[in-house]
Design a protein around this motif. Structure first.
Motif, PDB file in Angstrom:
ATOM      1  N   GLY A   1      10.691 -21.825 196.626  1.00  0.00           N
ATOM      2  CA  GLY A   1       9.733 -22.920 196.622  1.00  0.00           C
ATOM      3  C   GLY A   1      10.184 -24.055 197.507  1.00  0.00           C
ATOM      4  N   VAL A   2       9.278 -24.977 197.748  1.00  0.00           N
ATOM      5  CA  VAL A   2       9.565 -26.154 198.567  1.00  0.00           C
ATOM      6  C   VAL A   2       9.046 -27.382 197.833  1.00  0.00           C
ATOM      7  CG1 VAL A   2       9.051 -27.374 200.720  1.00  0.00           C
ATOM      8  CG2 VAL A   2       9.476 -24.902 200.756  1.00  0.00           C
ATOM      9  N   LYS A   3       9.861 -28.415 197.794  1.00  0.00           N
ATOM     10  CA  LYS A   3       9.454 -29.695 197.213  1.00  0.00           C
ATOM     11  C   LYS A   3       9.807 -30.796 198.197  1.00  0.00           C
ATOM     12  CE  LYS A   3       8.501 -32.861 194.047  1.00  0.00           C
ATOM     13  NZ  LYS A   3       7.142 -33.097 193.565  1.00  0.00           N
ATOM     14  N   ARG A   4       8.833 -31.637 198.536  1.00  0.00           N
ATOM     15  CA  ARG A   4       9.122 -32.803 199.377  1.00  0.00           C
ATOM     16  C   ARG A   4       9.284 -34.014 198.472  1.00  0.00           C
ATOM     17  NH1 ARG A   4       4.560 -34.406 203.258  1.00  0.00           N
ATOM     18  NH2 ARG A   4       3.914 -35.591 201.424  1.00  0.00           N
ATOM     19  N   ASP A   5      10.506 -34.516 198.415  1.00  0.00           N
ATOM     20  CA  ASP A   5      10.830 -35.662 197.578  1.00  0.00           C
ATOM     21  C   ASP A   5      10.763 -36.930 198.424  1.00  0.00           C
ATOM     22  OD1 ASP A   5      12.182 -36.699 195.010  1.00  0.00           O
ATOM     23  OD2 ASP A   5      13.510 -37.428 196.589  1.00  0.00           O
ATOM     24  N   PRO A   6      10.275 -38.041 197.879  1.00  0.00           N
ATOM     25  CA  PRO A   6      10.194 -39.271 198.678  1.00  0.00           C
ATOM     26  C   PRO A   6      11.542 -39.730 199.223  1.00  0.00           C
ATOM     27  CG  PRO A   6       8.925 -39.495 196.645  1.00  0.00           C
ATOM     28  CD  PRO A   6       9.699 -38.219 196.533  1.00  0.00           C
TER      29      PRO A   6
ATOM     30  N   HIS B   1      12.387 -32.782 202.260  1.00  0.00           N
ATOM     31  CA  HIS B   1      12.197 -31.395 201.836  1.00  0.00           C
ATOM     32  C   HIS B   1      13.455 -30.798 201.213  1.00  0.00           C
ATOM     33  CE1 HIS B   1       8.671 -31.203 204.758  1.00  0.00           C
ATOM     34  NE2 HIS B   1       8.174 -30.805 203.605  1.00  0.00           N
ATOM     35  N   LEU B   2      13.248 -30.125 200.074  1.00  0.00           N
ATOM     36  CA  LEU B   2      14.289 -29.311 199.461  1.00  0.00           C
ATOM     37  C   LEU B   2      13.703 -27.939 199.169  1.00  0.00           C
ATOM     38  CD1 LEU B   2      14.519 -32.379 197.777  1.00  0.00           C
ATOM     39  CD2 LEU B   2      16.783 -31.366 197.556  1.00  0.00           C
ATOM     40  N   ILE B   3      14.539 -26.911 199.301  1.00  0.00           N
ATOM     41  CA  ILE B   3      14.113 -25.532 199.064  1.00  0.00           C
ATOM     42  C   ILE B   3      14.687 -25.071 197.732  1.00  0.00           C
ATOM     43  CG2 ILE B   3      14.227 -23.152 199.903  1.00  0.00           C
ATOM     44  CD1 ILE B   3      14.475 -24.308 202.741  1.00  0.00           C
ATOM     45  N   ALA B   4      13.825 -24.561 196.859  1.00  0.00           N
ATOM     46  CA  ALA B   4      14.242 -24.065 195.555  1.00  0.00           C
ATOM     47  C   ALA B   4      14.399 -22.549 195.615  1.00  0.00           C
ATOM     48  CB  ALA B   4      13.221 -24.444 194.487  1.00  0.00           C
TER      49      ALA B   4
ATOM     50  N   PRO C   1       5.592 -39.397 203.336  1.00  0.00           N
ATOM     51  CA  PRO C   1       5.681 -40.740 202.740  1.00  0.00           C
ATOM     52  C   PRO C   1       6.314 -41.737 203.701  1.00  0.00           C
ATOM     53  CG  PRO C   1       7.444 -39.338 201.916  1.00  0.00           C
ATOM     54  CD  PRO C   1       6.554 -38.458 202.739  1.00  0.00           C
ATOM     55  N   GLU C   2       5.938 -42.996 203.555  1.00  0.00           N
ATOM     56  CA  GLU C   2       6.601 -44.055 204.306  1.00  0.00           C
ATOM     57  C   GLU C   2       7.944 -44.351 203.647  1.00  0.00           C
ATOM     58  OE1 GLU C   2       4.328 -47.543 204.921  1.00  0.00           O
ATOM     59  OE2 GLU C   2       2.590 -46.492 205.764  1.00  0.00           O
TER      60      GLU C   2
ATOM     61  N   LYS D   1      16.336 -44.584 197.652  1.00  0.00           N
ATOM     62  CA  LYS D   1      15.294 -44.596 198.676  1.00  0.00           C
ATOM     63  C   LYS D   1      15.656 -43.734 199.875  1.00  0.00           C
ATOM     64  CE  LYS D   1      14.143 -49.422 197.513  1.00  0.00           C
ATOM     65  NZ  LYS D   1      14.137 -50.812 198.027  1.00  0.00           N
ATOM     66  N   LEU D   2      16.932 -43.638 200.182  1.00  0.00           N
ATOM     67  CA  LEU D   2      17.392 -42.970 201.403  1.00  0.00           C
ATOM     68  C   LEU D   2      18.288 -41.782 201.062  1.00  0.00           C
ATOM     69  CD1 LEU D   2      18.191 -46.217 203.436  1.00  0.00           C
ATOM     70  CD2 LEU D   2      16.250 -44.685 203.794  1.00  0.00           C
ATOM     71  N   GLY D   3      17.757 -40.884 200.225  1.00  0.00           N
ATOM     72  CA  GLY D   3      18.551 -39.743 199.794  1.00  0.00           C
ATOM     73  C   GLY D   3      18.899 -38.785 200.918  1.00  0.00           C
ATOM     74  N   ALA D   4      17.953 -38.508 201.808  1.00  0.00           N
ATOM     75  CA  ALA D   4      18.223 -37.574 202.905  1.00  0.00           C
ATOM     76  C   ALA D   4      19.352 -38.087 203.788  1.00  0.00           C
ATOM     77  CB  ALA D   4      16.947 -37.358 203.724  1.00  0.00           C
ATOM     78  N   GLU D   5      19.384 -39.392 204.015  1.00  0.00           N
ATOM     79  CA  GLU D   5      20.448 -39.978 204.828  1.00  0.00           C
ATOM     80  C   GLU D   5      21.783 -39.967 204.078  1.00  0.00           C
ATOM     81  OE1 GLU D   5      16.524 -41.483 206.223  1.00  0.00           O
ATOM     82  OE2 GLU D   5      17.465 -41.166 204.283  1.00  0.00           O
ATOM     83  N   LEU D   6      21.736 -40.207 202.778  1.00  0.00           N
ATOM     84  CA  LEU D   6      22.950 -40.223 201.963  1.00  0.00           C
ATOM     85  C   LEU D   6      23.733 -38.924 202.097  1.00  0.00           C
ATOM     86  CD1 LEU D   6      24.068 -41.825 199.052  1.00  0.00           C
ATOM     87  CD2 LEU D   6      23.374 -39.575 198.280  1.00  0.00           C
ATOM     88  N   LEU D   7      23.023 -37.809 202.163  1.00  0.00           N
ATOM     89  CA  LEU D   7      23.677 -36.500 202.219  1.00  0.00           C
ATOM     90  C   LEU D   7      24.552 -36.333 203.452  1.00  0.00           C
ATOM     91  CD1 LEU D   7      20.702 -34.236 201.061  1.00  0.00           C
ATOM     92  CD2 LEU D   7      22.522 -35.224 199.673  1.00  0.00           C
TER      93      LEU D   7
END
Length: 663
Positions: free
Chosen positions: A96-101, A105-108, A205-206, A426-432
Motif C-alpha cells: 500500500g501507499v500512504k501520503r502523510d502531510p 509518501h510511505l510504502i506499506a 499538501p502545502e 511538520k518536516l518529517g521527510a526532511e528529518l529522515l
C-alpha cells in the motif's frame, strides 16, 4: 479522485511493474477471454471494496464467464465496465501507499488478503529508504519469513524489492497519489503480481520549507530580555536572574526600569548600545509582532518568544501567530516559540529560560515540544548528574521547527546524542535525512491508532500517527523508545560509547538468576549471547569448579573483586563479543566498591561497550557512585541494561564513522 483497477494497472505498467493478464469490457461489448480460471470484477469509482458487495466472481470457463459478466451488469446498473483477469496464486502480501502531510509518501508492506487489518502486519517504509534499509524493515514482518521460504511457501524477495524500488520512482514522479492499495499482491518464485488495485489522488499538501539554522544561533554572546522586571513573581525577573551566571553580556529591556538586578536596563531593544545576538521576549502577546520588527532592525539573529496567547488559545491567537510569522519573515529573524520555556546551554552557563534549574554540561541535546516536560526532566537530571549540551523548548513552532533544531544539533561538535520529545512533526521527510549523522532518540506522544481514517483504502486505516512515525524513523536509523526512563537509559549508553558495533553480548555475573534473566531478555531483544568456548579452559583455571562454563559466565555467589578481575582479563582477549554486561548482587563477601573499580578498568582496557548492573539499594550505593564518576553506564536491573544495549546497537554507526574519517 478515485482511480479504478484498470487505471491503476495502466499506471503500474508505465513503470515496468507487472500486472495480471487482464482485459476490460464495456456494457454491451462481446466478452472474449481464453485464460481460465479467471476472475471477473465490477469496475466503478463508487465501489471501493468490491468483494464485500458481491462485485467479484471466480469462473472456470467461457459460459460461466458470460453469465458472470451479465450478472454483474445487472447487479450494478451504474457500472459501465467489468475487468476480467487471470486468477493468481502464491503468498498473499499487502502493498500500500500512504501520503502523510509530514513524511510524504510511505510504502506499506506485509501479509495481505482478508486478514490485513486483523493482523496489522505491514510496516511503513519511506521513499528515502535504500534497498537494504527496505529489506531490513520488511524483515520485521511475518511476510518476510514466508517469502524467504518456509515449508511449502516459496517466494522471491529480490522480485519484491525490485517492485518496491519501481514503486518509489512512480510515487516520486506522481506526487498527487494520496493512497494506493495493491491487495492482495501474490508472490511466487517467478512473479510478484497484484491481483487488485485502487488509488486516490489529491493535490499534494502545502508544507513549510526546511531552512538550516546558523551554526551559532543557540550559542549567543549577547542576550537581551525584553519585558525584564524587578518583580520576583514575573517571568521577566526569572529570565534576568537565570542569566546572572551567563558568560556573555546581558541587557534587560523595559522603559519602566533603569536597573534590573545588577544590570542596566534600556527603554527598547534599539537603545541597547551593543549588538544583540539573542532576544528573550516576555511581554503581552499583542505587542510581540512589533517587538520582532524592532529586533529585526537591531540585527538580532534569534528571538525567543516566551509569551503565551498565540495559536494555543483559539482563533484570535492563531491570527496573532500568523502576524508574528509575517513579522519574522519580513525582518529576516528566526523565532523560537511562541509559548516556549526558552533554551539552556549548560556549557556556557546560559539559562535563557524561566526554568529554576540549570543541569550540568554533557553531550546530549534535548529537544522538546513540551516545556513542562523539560522542567521535570532537568530537575531529575540535575539530581542524577546527567548532563546536556543544550536543551531547547520548541513551543508552538511558528517559525523554528523541531526538524531544524535536530539538524543543527547533529552538526554541533559538543553533542553526541540527540533526544527529542515529539508531539507533532511538520518536516518529517526532511528529518529522515539526518538520522544517520548521530544517534537520535525519540519519545513520540500520541500512540493510539485513531488517526485519520481513509474509507477508500486499507492503508489509511493501518496508518496511525505513531505507527507511521515509528516505522519511518526506525527505517532510517532513528531510535524510538517507549518512556522517558528508556530514553535516558539509552542516551546514557550512547553518549558514553557513541554506538555498539554488533549484537554479541557477554554476561558476567555472581548470581545465576539475574544472569538467566539477562539471557532471556537478550534473546527477546534480538541480541546473541557471545561464544566464549575459546576461553573456557583458561577461565576454569581461576574460577570455582562449579562455575557455569557457558555465557552467562556465573562467577558464583562468593565472587570478590579478585575473581571479577580474573574473568575480565581473560575475556577481554576474546574478539567474539561487542558488549559486556557485568551483574553484581550484594552478598556478605561482595566487595562492591572494589568490583566497581575493576569494571572501570575493564571498560578502559577492552575499549568496547561495558555496562554494569549493580542490583540492590544501600549496599551498592558506593559502587554506583564510582561507576557514575567514571562514565560507566549502570542500570538497577538486567532488563533495563539489556534494553539499553539493544538500543545502543545503532545502525548509523558505520556511516557516521566513515564521514568522520573522510572529514
Amino acid at each position: 479522485m478515485f482511480l479504478t483497477e484498470p487505471q491503476v494497472y495502466e499506471l503500474l505498467e508505465r513503470y515496468g511493474i507487472e500486472t495480471p493478464r487482464h482485459r476490460t469490457f464495456k456494457r454491451g461489448e462481446e466478452v472474449e477471454w481464453h485464460l481460465f480460471p479467471a476472475v471477473v470484477k465490477v469496475v466503478s469509482p463508487k465501489i471501493v471494496h468490491k468483494s464485500s458487495v458481491g462485485g467479484v466472481v471466480f469462473v472456470e470457463g467461457p459460459k460461466e464467464l458470460q453469465r458472470a459478466v451479465e450478472e454483474l451488469f445487472r447487479k450494478f446498473p451504474d457500472a459501465q465496465q467489468v475487468i476480467v483477469e487471470e486468477k493468481l496464486s502464491g503468498i498473499e502480501a499487502f502493498l500500500g501507499v500512504k501520503r502523510d502531510p509530514s513524511f510524504l509518501h510511505l510504502i506499506a508492506v506485509g501479509l495481505g488478503g482478508v486478514l490485513v487489518e486483523l493482523l496489522k502486519d505491514p510496516v511503513f517504509i519511506p521513499l528515502s529508504a535504500s534497498r537494504s534499509e527496505t529489506e531490513k524493515k520488511i524483515a520485521e514482518t511475518k511476510l518476510y519469513r514466508l517469502v524467504k521460504g518456509y515449508r511449502n511457501f516459496k517466494g522471491n524477495l529480490d522480485l519484491l524489492l525490485e517492485l518496491i524500488e519501481k514503486l518509489k520512482k512512480l510515487l516520486k514522479e506522481n506526487p498527487e497519489i494520496a493512497e494506493m492499495d495493491l491487495n492482495p499482491l501474490f508472490i511466487t518464485e517467478n512473479r510478484v503480481v497484484p491481483a487488485d488495485g485502487r488509488a486516490v489522488t489529491e493535490p499534494p499538501p502545502e508544507r513549510p520549507k526546511f531552512r538550516p539554522l546558523p551554526k551559532e544561533l543557540f550559542r549567543p554572546r549577547t542576550v537581551a530580555v525584553i519585558g525584564a522586571s524587578t518583580n520576583p513573581k514575573k517571568v521577566g525577573y526569572a529570565l534576568v536572574r537565570n542569566l546572572e551566571q551567563f558568560q556573555g553580556k546581558v541587557f534587560p529591556v523595559n522603559p519602566k526600569h533603569e536597573k534590573v538586578l545588577d544590570f542596566k536596563c534600556y527603554p527598547s531593544i534599539l537603545a541597547v548600545p551593543e549588538p544583540v545576538d539573542c532576544a528573550l521576549v516576555a511581554i503581552p502577546a499583542k505587542g510581540v509582532p512589533e517587538v520582532i520588527r524592532e529586533c529585526g532592525k537591531k540585527g538580532v539573529k534569534l528571538a525567543v518568544v516566551i509569551s503565551a496567547g498565540f495559536g494555543e488559545t483559539g482563533e484570535e491567537g492563531r491570527k496573532l501567530q500568523e502576524e508574528l510569522k509575517r513579522a519574522a519573515a519580513e525582518s529576516g529573524i528566526r523565532v523560537l516559540g511562541p509559548n516556549t520555556l526558552g533554551f539552556i546551554v549548560p556549557g556556557l552557563k546560559l539559562n535563557a529560560s524561566f526554568s529554576t534549574v540549570t543541569p550540568p554540561p554533557g553531550e546530549t541535546s534535548f529537544l522538546s515540544q513540551s516545556g513542562a516536560l523539560i522542567t521535570a526532566v532537568i530537575d531529575k537530571a540535575a539530581e542524577e548528574r546527567f548532563g546536556f549540551s543544550e536543551i531547547i523548548s520548541l513551543g508552538n513552532q511558528a517559525d523554528i521547527e523541531i526538524t531544524e533544531t535536530l539538524e543543527l544539533a547533529t552538526r554541533d561538535p559538543s553533542t553526541k546524542v540527540v533526544l527529542s520529545y515529539v508531539e507533532g512533526l511538520k518536516l518529517g521527510a526532511e528529518l529522515l535525512n539526518f538520522l544517520n549523522r548521530k544517534p537520535c532518540i525519540f519519545i513520540k506522544a500520541g500512540r493510539s491508532e485513531s488517526g485519520r481514517r481513509a474509507a477508500a483504502s486499507h492503508t489509511g486505516s493501518l496508518a496511525g500517527n505513531y505507527k507511521l512515525f515509528k516505522d519511518a524513523v526506525e527505517t532510517k536509523g532513528g531510535i524510538v523508545v517507549d518512556s522517558l526512563e528508556e530514553a535516558f537509559d539509552t542516551a546514557n549508553l550512547l553518549s558514553t560509547y557513541g554506538g555498539i558495533r554488533g549484537r554479541r553480548l557477554l554476561v558476567i555475573t555472581n548470581a545465576g538468576g539475574p544472569g538467566t534473566l539477562a539471557a532471556d531478555y537478550a534473546e527477546a531483544e534480538g541480541l546473541k549471547l557471545a561464544d566464549i568456548s575459546a576461553a573456557v579452559e583458561e577461565l576454569s583455571r581461576g574460577l570455582p569448579p562449579n562455575w557455569s562454563r557457558i555465557n552467562p559466565i556465573d562467577l558464583i555467589g562468593d565472587a570478590t573483586s579478585d575473581r571479577y578481575r580474573f574473568a575480565f582479563k581473560t575475556v577481554e582477549k576474546l574478539n567474539t563479543w561487542d558488549a559486556a554486561l557485568v551483574i553484581v548482587t550484594p552478598q556478605s563477601m561482595t566487595d562492591v566498591p572494589e568490583i566497581a573499580y575493576e569494571i572501570v578498568k575493564f571498560k578502559e582496557r577492552s575499549r568496547r561497550a561495558v555496562v554494569a548492573c549493580l542490583m540492590g539499594g544501600h549496599s551498592v550505593k558506593g559502587g554506583r557512585e564510582i561507576l557514575k564518576n567514571n562514565r560507566v553506564p549502570n542500570y538497577p536491573d538486567p532488563y533495563r541494561a539489556v534494553k539499553s544495549i539493544r538500543r545502543g546497537v545503532w545502525s548509523g554507526l558505520s556511516s557516521s564513522e566513515a564521514r568522520q574519517e573522510k572529514a
